[in-house]
Design an enzyme around this catalytic site. Structure first.
Site, PDB file in Angstrom:
ATOM      1  N   SER A   1     -13.935  19.871  83.225  1.00 40.19           N
ATOM      2  CA  SER A   1     -13.170  18.624  83.202  1.00 40.19           C
ATOM      3  C   SER A   1     -11.774  18.814  82.644  1.00 40.19           C
ATOM      4  O   SER A   1     -10.927  17.938  82.786  1.00 40.19           O
ATOM      5  CB  SER A   1     -13.902  17.595  82.341  1.00 40.19           C
ATOM      6  OG  SER A   1     -13.983  18.078  80.997  1.00 40.19           O
TER       7      SER A   1
ATOM      8  N   THR B   1     -11.382  18.951  79.437  1.00 43.66           N
ATOM      9  CA  THR B   1     -11.401  18.231  78.164  1.00 43.66           C
ATOM     10  C   THR B   1     -10.770  19.053  77.048  1.00 43.66           C
ATOM     11  O   THR B   1     -10.060  18.519  76.181  1.00 43.66           O
ATOM     12  CB  THR B   1     -12.853  17.863  77.786  1.00 43.66           C
ATOM     13  OG1 THR B   1     -13.378  16.976  78.780  1.00 43.66           O
ATOM     14  CG2 THR B   1     -12.917  17.203  76.416  1.00 43.66           C
TER      15      THR B   1
ATOM     16  N   ASN C   1      -7.723  11.311  68.806  1.00 45.03           N
ATOM     17  CA  ASN C   1      -8.461  10.483  69.768  1.00 45.03           C
ATOM     18  C   ASN C   1      -8.033   9.030  69.722  1.00 45.03           C
ATOM     19  O   ASN C   1      -7.735   8.409  70.753  1.00 45.03           O
ATOM     20  CB  ASN C   1      -9.967  10.575  69.497  1.00 45.03           C
ATOM     21  CG  ASN C   1     -10.520  11.963  69.683  1.00 45.03           C
ATOM     22  OD1 ASN C   1     -10.400  12.790  68.771  1.00 45.03           O
ATOM     23  ND2 ASN C   1     -11.105  12.252  70.826  1.00 45.03           N
TER      24      ASN C   1
ATOM     25  N   ASN D   1     -11.040  12.676  81.790  1.00 46.94           N
ATOM     26  CA  ASN D   1     -11.399  12.540  83.193  1.00 46.94           C
ATOM     27  C   ASN D   1     -10.331  11.872  84.049  1.00 46.94           C
ATOM     28  O   ASN D   1     -10.360  11.995  85.282  1.00 46.94           O
ATOM     29  CB  ASN D   1     -12.717  11.764  83.322  1.00 46.94           C
ATOM     30  CG  ASN D   1     -13.862  12.492  82.662  1.00 46.94           C
ATOM     31  OD1 ASN D   1     -13.710  13.625  82.212  1.00 46.94           O
ATOM     32  ND2 ASN D   1     -15.021  11.842  82.596  1.00 46.94           N
TER      33      ASN D   1
ATOM     34  N   HIS E   1       3.437  41.476 121.825  1.00 42.03           N
ATOM     35  CA  HIS E   1       2.417  42.525 121.633  1.00 42.03           C
ATOM     36  C   HIS E   1       3.020  43.793 121.035  1.00 42.03           C
ATOM     37  O   HIS E   1       2.496  44.897 121.241  1.00 42.03           O
ATOM     38  CB  HIS E   1       1.716  42.872 122.956  1.00 42.03           C
ATOM     39  CG  HIS E   1       1.054  41.719 123.618  1.00 42.03           C
ATOM     40  ND1 HIS E   1      -0.266  41.367 123.405  1.00 42.03           N
ATOM     41  CD2 HIS E   1       1.549  40.803 124.503  1.00 42.03           C
ATOM     42  CE1 HIS E   1      -0.571  40.306 124.130  1.00 42.03           C
ATOM     43  NE2 HIS E   1       0.515  39.938 124.802  1.00 42.03           N
TER      44      HIS E   1
ATOM     45  N   SER F   1      11.388  55.798  96.431  1.00 42.77           N
ATOM     46  CA  SER F   1      10.357  56.816  96.269  1.00 42.77           C
ATOM     47  C   SER F   1      10.609  57.618  95.008  1.00 42.77           C
ATOM     48  O   SER F   1      11.756  57.884  94.638  1.00 42.77           O
ATOM     49  CB  SER F   1      10.337  57.753  97.478  1.00 42.77           C
ATOM     50  OG  SER F   1       9.438  58.825  97.276  1.00 42.77           O
TER      51      SER F   1
ATOM     52  N   LYS G   1      15.343  57.605  99.872  1.00 40.47           N
ATOM     53  CA  LYS G   1      14.508  56.631 100.581  1.00 40.47           C
ATOM     54  C   LYS G   1      14.696  55.243  99.973  1.00 40.47           C
ATOM     55  O   LYS G   1      14.704  55.083  98.756  1.00 40.47           O
ATOM     56  CB  LYS G   1      13.045  57.041 100.490  1.00 40.47           C
ATOM     57  CG  LYS G   1      12.094  56.254 101.391  1.00 40.47           C
ATOM     58  CD  LYS G   1      10.706  56.903 101.362  1.00 40.47           C
ATOM     59  CE  LYS G   1       9.781  56.254 102.359  1.00 40.47           C
ATOM     60  NZ  LYS G   1       9.376  54.914 101.908  1.00 40.47           N
ATOM     61  N   VAL G   2      14.873  54.251 100.830  1.00 46.06           N
ATOM     62  CA  VAL G   2      15.038  52.869 100.389  1.00 46.06           C
ATOM     63  C   VAL G   2      14.032  52.008 101.146  1.00 46.06           C
ATOM     64  O   VAL G   2      13.954  52.072 102.376  1.00 46.06           O
ATOM     65  CB  VAL G   2      16.473  52.352 100.640  1.00 46.06           C
ATOM     66  CG1 VAL G   2      16.587  50.898 100.198  1.00 46.06           C
ATOM     67  CG2 VAL G   2      17.486  53.217  99.890  1.00 46.06           C
TER      68      VAL G   2
ATOM     69  N   GLU H   1       8.296  42.969 101.135  1.00 47.98           N
ATOM     70  CA  GLU H   1       6.988  43.400 100.647  1.00 47.98           C
ATOM     71  C   GLU H   1       6.505  42.495  99.520  1.00 47.98           C
ATOM     72  O   GLU H   1       5.328  42.102  99.469  1.00 47.98           O
ATOM     73  CB  GLU H   1       7.071  44.850 100.166  1.00 47.98           C
ATOM     74  CG  GLU H   1       7.213  45.861 101.291  1.00 47.98           C
ATOM     75  CD  GLU H   1       7.446  47.278 100.804  1.00 47.98           C
ATOM     76  OE1 GLU H   1       7.444  48.182 101.645  1.00 47.98           O
ATOM     77  OE2 GLU H   1       7.637  47.476  99.575  1.00 47.98           O
TER      78      GLU H   1
END
Length: 461
Positions: A99, A101, A126, A136, A183, A313, A319-320, A326
């Protein structure tokens, strides 16, 4: 937190609480009972709890149920909670009582402690902070309030921004034709602006889908209390608290059409999660298109070059990688998983209450945050700055055997297929083979096979 303790009491008895903790006994019991994940309730959810407690104090004072000095103290403390000044005092795990609570009492105890200091008198968690409320109706309301705020302040602006960047790039690249693909195989040409317009239309539709849920998200359970009957709440409490929240947030909150529905199910959260999943699918499609188009630089499609943001890497110098697409694809994957969790949790509306509210709140708000951040990153760090390898694109386009489709109405499908097959086998441009295989003049062939002319049509054509 220090290792010193003080004694706090609740209806179950006394227990130790860290001396400098703002929470009380019920929160401490939950900390002890639920050492499950280390995940705490999201910032936006705590913000919504603070706003609800602020509005409740204001309404209860206006109704003559809470003294002015108490109300002022509770309101001030609740706004501090909403503003994030006390987040470290909300330690309860997401995987708690279904709930919520524990989280509601966490807010009540923290606010009561702060308010008592401000007012110089005891303010009860309370009796005063939770007056006219139940976990609730508070927790379902907090889910709606936090989600509505997250959508209007974060996700919807991010989707609008992404669409705008796509449209800007479409205008910039409107003169460049490229090979279409179906495709993953060569197909008829289209222009970059047409491809980008498809992405923009996707995200624009996602914006409309997500925004369409706001009208239902604005309905609040507040006022239904324990089972939907409104026991212990003033008859005007639900209407007034919705009005109070609306004025502060500029979102048109209202009491739910049925408190019984608002407490017993989370169908609106499930609906919103479904639209977030659709948005995630769109972002993943676009992210993957960018990855394919960026692939290479020599052995892939090499149509465009995404901005270089970091080395790709630890072993291959130079390398890029397409790190932003991603990242977006992974975020989309998480959102799709979150949707499954929310759908399962949404089925747990047993009689008068759903009992998986905290996990719904966590996953819903995480999905909104992931999509908003990913949309902004895709816009600003990928789409806005990619460059087009126009010479490579044109070389591939001129050799695309599928261009022969434009000759179908003139020479027929079978003859066109034979020309395409020969052009592909010999690695020659379609126009050269067609000049040998048909009676059409070179001028006529150039007109029929002009890639730019073949892209006319479509939304932006």
């Amino acid at each position: 937190m220090t290792t010193d303790y003080r004694i706090e009491r609740d209806s179950m008895g006394a227990l130790e609480v860290p001396a400098d903790a703002l929470w009380g006994a019920q929160t401490q019991r939950a900390v002890t009972n639920f050492p499950v994940s280390g995940l705490r309730m999201p910032r936006q959810f705590i913000r919504a709890l603070g706003l609800i407690k602020w509005a409740a104090a204001s309404v209860n004072h206006d109704l003559g149920l809470l003294s002015e000095d108490m109300a002022n103290a509770v309101e001030s403390a609740a706004l501090e909670v909403a503003d994030g000044r006390h987040d470290k005092h909300f330690p309860i795990d997401v995987f708690q009582t279904g709930s919520g609570t524990s989280s509601n009492m966490n807010a009540n105890e923290v606010i009561a402690n702060l308010a008592s200091r401000k007012a110089g008198q005891t303010i009860h968690a309370n009796d005063h902070v939770n007056m006219g409320q139940s976990s609730n109706d508070v927790i379902p309301s907090a889910i709606h309030v936090s989600a509505a705020l997250s959508l209007t302040e974060s996700l919807l602006p991010a989707l609008k921004h992404l669409t705008g960047v796509m449209e800007t790039r479409a205008d910039e690249l409107s003169g460049i034709a490229k090979t279409g693909r179906t495709h993953l195989m060569d197909a008829m040409p289209l222009r970059f602006d047409q491809e980008l317009s498809g992405w923009a239309a996707q995200i624009g539709a996602d914006y409309q889908r997500v925004a369409g849920v706001l009208s239902r998200l604005s309905g609040l359970a507040q006022g239904g209390t324990a089972v939907g009957t409104g026991i212990n709440a003033h008859p005007e409490f639900g209407v007034r608290i919705a009005a109070c929240l609306s004025e502060r947030t500029d979102i048109a909150f209202r009491p739910a059409d049925s408190y019984f529905e608002a407490l017993s199910c989370q169908d609106t959260a499930v609906e919103l999660s479904g639209q977030l999943k659709t948005t995630a699918v769109s972002l993943m499609k676009i992210a993957n298109d960018l990855r394919w188009m960026n692939s290479g630089p020599l052995a892939g499609l090499g149509e465009l070059k995404l901005p270089a943001l970091q080395p790709g890497s630890s072993i291959m110098p130079g390398k890029v990688n397409p790190v932003i697409p991603e990242s977006a694809a992974m975020a989309a994957t998480q959102v799709i998983g979150n949707d499954t969790a929310i759908a399962v949790a949404g089925q747990s509306g047993n009689f008068q209450l759903n009992v998986m509210l905290p996990v719904i709140a966590h996953n819903l708000l995480q999905s909104i945050e992931l999509l908003a951040n990913s949309a902004k990153l895709l816009a600003d760090e990928a789409i806005a700055g990619f460059s087009v390898n126009e010479s490579h694109i044109q070389a591939a386009l001129q050799r695309n055997p599928i261009l022969v489709t434009a000759l179908n109405p003139v020479i027929g499908y079978d003859k066109a297929a034979a020309i395409a097959k020969r052009a592909y086998q010999e690695g020659r441009p379609i126009i050269d083979v067609a000049a040998e295989e048909t009676d059409l003049s070179r001028e006529k062939l150039e007109s029929l096979l002009n890639p730019s002319e073949l892209t006319r049509g479509g939304i932006r054509g």
